[in-house]
Write a protein that holds these residues in place. Sequence first.
Motif, PDB file in Angstrom:
ATOM      1  N   HIS A 100       0.928  -1.334   0.432  1.00 55.94           N
ATOM      2  CA  HIS A 100      -0.554   0.060   0.047  1.00 55.94           C
ATOM      3  C   HIS A 100       0.856   1.033  -0.076  1.00 55.94           C
ATOM      4  N   HIS A 101       1.214   1.531  -1.309  1.00 54.44           N
ATOM      5  CA  HIS A 101       1.866   3.243  -1.427  1.00 54.44           C
ATOM      6  C   HIS A 101       1.778   3.668  -1.793  1.00 54.44           C
ATOM      7  N   HIS A 102       0.877   5.100  -1.539  1.00 55.07           N
ATOM      8  CA  HIS A 102       1.003   6.197  -2.105  1.00 55.07           C
ATOM      9  C   HIS A 102       2.222   6.912  -3.063  1.00 55.07           C
ATOM     10  N   CYS A 103       2.817   6.791  -3.853  1.00 54.96           N
ATOM     11  CA  CYS A 103       4.235   7.411  -4.097  1.00 54.96           C
ATOM     12  C   CYS A 103       4.734   8.323  -3.650  1.00 54.96           C
ATOM     13  N   ASP A 104       5.347   9.248  -4.534  1.00 56.05           N
ATOM     14  CA  ASP A 104       6.360   9.955  -4.196  1.00 56.05           C
ATOM     15  C   ASP A 104       4.803  11.096  -4.767  1.00 56.05           C
ATOM     16  N   ALA A 105       4.558  12.316  -3.631  1.00 57.94           N
ATOM     17  CA  ALA A 105       3.430  13.559  -3.402  1.00 57.94           C
ATOM     18  C   ALA A 105       4.361  14.168  -5.028  1.00 57.94           C
ATOM     19  N   HIS A 106       5.861  13.984  -4.537  1.00 56.23           N
ATOM     20  CA  HIS A 106       5.640  14.891  -6.600  1.00 56.23           C
ATOM     21  C   HIS A 106       5.478  13.880  -8.282  1.00 56.23           C
ATOM     22  N   ASP A 107       5.033  13.168  -7.812  1.00 59.86           N
ATOM     23  CA  ASP A 107       4.626  12.365  -8.980  1.00 59.86           C
ATOM     24  C   ASP A 107       3.235  12.907  -9.367  1.00 59.86           C
ATOM     25  N   PHE A 108       2.691  13.428  -8.901  1.00 56.25           N
ATOM     26  CA  PHE A 108       1.603  13.361  -8.463  1.00 56.25           C
ATOM     27  C   PHE A 108       1.764  15.234  -9.211  1.00 56.25           C
ATOM     28  N   ASN A 109       2.759  16.244  -8.577  1.00 56.80           N
ATOM     29  CA  ASN A 109       2.808  17.200  -8.419  1.00 56.80           C
ATOM     30  C   ASN A 109       3.255  16.584 -10.346  1.00 56.80           C
ATOM     31  N   GLU A 110       3.469  16.417 -10.766  1.00 61.94           N
ATOM     32  CA  GLU A 110       4.578  15.924 -12.239  1.00 61.94           C
ATOM     33  C   GLU A 110       3.509  16.031 -13.076  1.00 61.94           C
TER      34      GLU A 110
END
Length: 623
Positions: A131-141
């Motif tokens: 269960h991993h959101h991944c890095d917040a900057h992935d979505f900001n990108e």
Amino acid sequence: MVFGLGNKSFLTNPAHYATPSLDRGPPTSRGTAERTIKNYDYVIIGGGTAGSVLASRLTEDPTINVLVLEAGQDHRGILETRIPAAFGKLFHTDNDWNYRTTAQPNVANRELYWPRGKMIGGSSSMNAMMHHHCDAHDFNEWANEFGCKGWDYKSMQPYFRRSEKFTPNPNRRPVDVSHRGNAGLWETGYSYLSEVGDKGFIEGCKEVGIPYNSDINTPSGTLGVTTFQTFISPRGARSSAATAYLPQHVVNRSNLHIATGVMVTKILFDVTTGSEPTAIGAELQTKRDGPKYHVGARKEVLLCGGAINTPQTLLLSGIGPREQLTKHNIPVIVENNKVGTELKDHFCSSGLMGKTKPGVSLDFLYNDLRSLPHLARWLVTGGGPMTTNVGEAAAFIRTVDPPVRMPATCKVQPKDYGSGEHGPDVEIIGAPLAFIDHGESRPPGNADVFSMVPIGLRPQSKGTIELESRDPFQHPIINPNYLSEKNDRDVLVVGVRVCLEILRSKALEKYLEPVEVNDDPDSPWWPYSASDIHAITDEQIVSWMPHTAFTLYHPIGTARMGPNSNDSVVDLQCKVHGTKGLRVIDASIFPEQVSGHPTAPIIAIAEKAAEQIRGIALKKAQL
């Protein structure tokens, strides 16, 4: 009403009975798509991770009528979908699409196995439950670099939280529960953690300079070493998208219809009304040589097939590159050269193994007889090693700033393709057992081992999904084009070197047996067995990496999202460019690869899409 699923009567031809207008036996012909009787508001193609979420959320509104079409079967008759440690038992079965790639020139010309879930819940019913959101900057990108406004982390975070029902574990390091959801449908918590994973791997990572991160699912980011939160219930069972979003009371809804064991052959379009083709339903079969049936959608068709099935279905339906459609004599509905392109996957090098002392590893789980007492324990208590997700812990690092100093023999200098200034580009998974050939092969001498594997999180290599033929039952051509970009190899070289440092840490060596020194790269214990790990050259590592290299099962991007049809397949509401009434909601729409595990992002995307769809439906109703 459910067909082939649940406690209701099982109907031998779910495709036939999913069409209420056919009440006098199977027809020999349904005529043209324009004559399809539209019986459902929404037809969902694919009952996997995203499809399960959409089916549940849309039918919360009793006025919305939904049909789900799933090629696989009901997950509830499959015990292995419930036992966390048993997911590998589903590989190469009828519950697995059992894909293979084309021969990969940069991976010893091997054709690589790609397991994908073929059942209700899809791959969430047979993966390692990270269960991993991944890095917040992935979505900001996604928002800032790819023009996908409204898909930044701040916008996505409410959907992560909405989906989750987190259960803290008092025996684990505390986390700030303000970042965790507590009222969602998807149960999350912690799986089994071995001593070697906790006191060996995690402490070993800290010893070589990787800081501890108690919760990688916050805006602060993913960097550091952590124990994975998993999607597991307090009773020790897998909480898949199916068990979370399609429990019996949801399945029993009169406005939800699920047909299993059906293959969608194409999406049906009305091309006679309006300026753009409008999706009005789907064509399907129960077997390759069987009759075809049509089901209709009054409002929209929602395609949730995943990064492989979705582009295949779009292509079979006439949406894709003109040259490819013409080659297979498929009429062009919408020309879009991005369908099936931009494929990216997380790729692992060969794993590194340390031989463990007796009683340390969980390799006994590969032996049915030795694992029997632990299965009995799980059945009675829901606890014990059977709740392991195999990849218990992981370290996330940036190879442009490795935690340890690289030796003089390391000449590679990876470029920074991490998202933002702190996005990781390598994940190192620690597992208290062997995981060779997807768990199908045993280590030398059938030894017990602790494994580590570096994964390239931000690959620059791109691949494709193309049709082999116009037969929907034939697998498409999967070419991930692994390691075609030099930087992907450079990143893994640094990752391997960091793994070697962790394996030689004092914390982890306490749990390992010494292996005979062997500097031969063909030795099964190399490179751990090398007399001097700092003397190993980049060329030796690059040559060794492909031996048992494998996918981490995270293909994305084959129907990517974006504001412009010239470089994307769907718009910011997941609607397919150039059409009406058709959306794609699954990992294929990711504009770029996330730096972690995609199940939680897929579920959050489906939650967001369901809200968008229901908002539109409510607005129309109010008009």
